[in-house]
Write a protein that holds these residues in place. Structure first.
Motif, PDB file in Angstrom:
ATOM      1  N   ARG A 608       0.824  -1.212   0.000  1.00  0.00           N
ATOM      2  CA  ARG A 608       0.000   0.000   0.000  1.00  0.00           C
ATOM      3  C   ARG A 608       0.857   1.261   0.000  1.00  0.00           C
ATOM      4  N   PHE A 618      -4.751   9.967  -1.967  1.00  0.00           N
ATOM      5  CA  PHE A 618      -4.819   8.691  -2.686  1.00  0.00           C
ATOM      6  C   PHE A 618      -4.477   7.559  -1.721  1.00  0.00           C
ATOM      7  N   LEU A 620      -3.435   3.587  -2.745  1.00  0.00           N
ATOM      8  CA  LEU A 620      -3.251   2.676  -3.870  1.00  0.00           C
ATOM      9  C   LEU A 620      -2.378   1.498  -3.471  1.00  0.00           C
ATOM     10  N   SER A 624      -1.441  -1.390  -8.784  1.00  0.00           N
ATOM     11  CA  SER A 624      -2.387  -0.529  -9.492  1.00  0.00           C
ATOM     12  C   SER A 624      -1.703   0.611 -10.228  1.00  0.00           C
TER      13      SER A 624
END
Length: 662
Positions: A608, A618, A620, A624
């Protein structure tokens, strides 16, 4: 059962019978506990400096023995270091680890070869003078050593081994050599075949010595790069890494590559590189797979007008990265070659393409004629002068010879023999190992993929270690199974933020900045691991790394600190990652710089990534981010799989790699 298998079985059985049926002889040497080699007993054996001229005095060989000592068995393992000029006694523990499968019924002998370490080391003050050329330095050194200079040949070392065997009372020897040590082992086997029980040869140097024009090395460069880039590993990095290397070599032959690098306090310094330096970077990758993995991308960057990655790689290969602010780089003395002995032995041993009776100018003319006789393709991707300049050819042309070229040795004995070769070894390519294997009918050759020089010292797969165990158990050596390349080629290097793609769900500038953050941290990881492998030991606390585009990162036992650390121009990272009990804790990076979307990014050990960039929040996962940053993170995971955490607490080596002349 094949003849080879029967011979392997006999190796174990005969050693046991020798111990059971024959009483050991007494030592002629008085062994006492070694002060610097726990578990070993030490003694000094005096031998003539030049056996043909005993009036020239003697040398005290410092010897260490691990085993029964006063009541030795009938066979012992004798380990030989690399070089020439590498002390062996500091590596006694590594030798014991490497040969552990042989030591249940054999002692281990380690000694500093004549003229190095604790065996009356040679000194040559001329090497520290301001003479104008390598040839002048070598000539002055030879004259300073005087008439004993012919006593530091490999042939004299062979006689030293025999003197040690007799003094310690062993019937036979298992000879284990790495690099230059294999040359001495093979010469001993030619000279005293009846005294050899077995041979373990790691990274073979022919008994006749190195090839003076470096032709095998030049021929091995292409296959090594092909192996590195196999299965499209260099896709997007280099379309033809060998051709690109050749193109860059031609460019820096005409004009040196010049640019800026940043030191451990973020200060901008100038650096340059010529064709000889480019070859040295490539050869440094022989012992440091991290350097080899970074080379294709650095070469591509240089061809595109960005010299910084390759110039930084040059400093890394020279041990000048990392910095300890306020302190000069400190080499590992145990692994340094003694330059004086290196010069003396190389000049005395090598069959250079000249008559020793010729004048220095005549020798140079004969060498140049030999170079011209070779096709240009023999030196590709470099040229003849660069290949010749990689060694001591120009220096030894002025060596004051007193003796003729050593005579060729006799046949090798057909004794149990294990030969280890790195598939990507440039210093001692596998072609040489195959030549020796062909001369010993029952020899077994193991070629280890994704491995360079000093196989037992650099094989992270464990395949070579398994082979040594099987060899001393009398089993057949099996090829290495599928081995992944732990040091796959590093991705292309961005020169500006616009080279990076955006991230879905974030504004373009913020997405590019996030990718820059991930790739900057990955670049730091590579530099740390590359520098650790180059030193062949853990980095000292306080080690500091300049960013490719500015700033620095410092690693201590308490924290990893980044100060405006930059990999992508215009994107700076400032952060503190605490270290608790050897583990690096998550931290928050403050992102700045003229090109960046400013903000903060929290980075931990998981997948992460969260934060705020350009005012946009954000959360993510690395996956990703898409292929480029995911690939960068994948590289980071694979490389850090070799380390428990960021150093100075981290990486463990198979063994201390042994040096080879270069």
């Amino acid at each position: 059962m094949s003849g080879a298998m029967r011979r392997r079985g006999h190796l174990v059985l005969l050693a046991a019978l020798a111990l059971a049926l024959q009483p050991p002889s007494a030592h002629a040497l008085a062994l006492a506990p070694c002060g610097n080699a726990p578990g070993f007993s030490c003694a000094t054996l005096d031998v003539p400096t030049v056996r043909a001229q005993p009036q020239l005095g003697s040398i005290g060989l410092r010897i260490a023995v691990k085993g029964e000592g006063a009541a030795p068995g009938r066979a012992a393992v004798l380990a030989l270091a690399g070089g020439p000029g590498q002390p062996a006694l500091p590596l006694a523990g590594d030798f014991a680890s490497a040969m552990a499968p042989a030591l249940s019924n054999r002692d281990l002998i380690v000694f500093d070869q004549r003229g190095v370490g604790e065996s009356d080391p040679l000194a040559c003050p001329a090497l520290h003078s301001a003479l104008s050329s390598l040839g002048a330095l070598v000539e002055a050194c030879g004259r300073e050593i005087g008439p004993t200079r012919s006593g530091y040949s490999s042939a004299e070392s062979v006689q030293d081994i025999e003197a040690i065997r007799q003094a310690l009372g062993y019937e036979k020897l298992v000879l284990y050599g790495t690099s230059y040590g294999t040359k001495v082992a093979l010469q001993y086997a030619q000279t005293y075949p009846s005294r050899v029980e077995a041979l373990v040869l790691d990274s073979v140097v022919q008994p006749g010595g190195i090839e003076p024009l470096d032709l095998p090395t030049m021929k091995a460069i292409g296959p090594a790069l092909s192996a590195l880039c196999a299965q499209r590993a260099c896709a997007g990095i280099a379309s033809d890494p060998l051709a690109e290397l050749a193109l860059l070599a031609r460019r820096v032959r005409r004009r040196a590559l010049k640019g800026a690098v940043y030191d451990g306090i973020g200060k901008r310094r100038t650096a340059s590189l010529r064709e000889e330096g480019l070859l040295e970077v490539l050869l440094a990758g022989d012992l440091n797979p991290a350097l080899r993995a970074m080379t294709p991308a650095a070469v591509r960057s240089a061809l595109r007008g960005d010299p910084a990655p390759l110039l930084r790689l040059k400093l890394l290969s020279e041990g000048l990265v990392p910095n300890l602010p306020g302190h000069p780089p400190v080499p590992d003395v145990a692994l340094e070659l003694d330059t004086t002995l290196l010069i003396d032995t190389t000049c005395e041993d090598t069959a250079y393409p000249w008559k020793r009776s010729s004048s220095p100018a005549g020798r140079i003319a004969e060498a140049e004629a030999a170079l011209r006789a070779q096709p240009a393709s023999a030196f590709y991707p470099f040229d003849a002068s660069t290949a010749a300049g990689a060694g001591l050819l120009a220096g030894c042309a002025r060596w004051p010879y007193d003796t003729p070229l050593p005579a060729a040795g006799g046949p090798l004995p057909n004794v149990p023999t294990l030969i280890l070769s790195g598939a990507e070894d440039l210093r001692t390519p596998t072609s040489g190992a195959r030549k020796i294997a062909a001369q010993i009918p029952d020899a077994q050759l193991l070629v280890v993929p994704f491995t360079g020089h000093s196989v037992l010292g650099s094989d992270f797969s464990g395949c070579a270690k398994i082979a040594v165990e099987a060899f001393f158990e009398g089993a057949q050596i099996l090829p290495c199974g599928p081995i992944p390349n732990l040091f796959s080629p590093t991705p292309a290097i961005p020169t500006r933020l616009a080279d990076l793609r955006g991230v879905r769900g974030l504004p373009l500038k913020a997405g590019r900045t996030l990718r820059a953050v991930v790739e900057t941290m990955t670049d730091l990881d590579r530099q740390v691991i590359g520098a650790t492998l180059q030193r062949e030991q853990r980095l000292p606390s306080g080690s500091s790394f300049g960013g490719l585009a500015g700033g620095y990162a410092r690693i201590t036992t308490k924290a990893v600190r980044l100060h405006r650390f930059a990999f992508v121009p215009g994107v700076t990272l400032t952060a503190v990652f605490p270290i608790h009990e050897g583990e690096v804790s998550p931290g928050t990076v403050r992102v700045g710089g003229a090109a960046a979307a400013h903000g903060r990014v929290k980075i931990g050990s998981g997948e992460r990534i969260s934060g705020v960039l350009g005012g946009r929040r954000f959360l993510l996962t690395v996956g990703s981010l898409g292929s480029a940053s995911a690939a960068a993170a994948g590289h980071r995971r694979r490389w850090l799989g070799l380390a428990a955490n960021l150093l100075p607490h981290g990486i463990g080596f198979p063994l201390g790699p042994l040096a080879h002349q270069r």
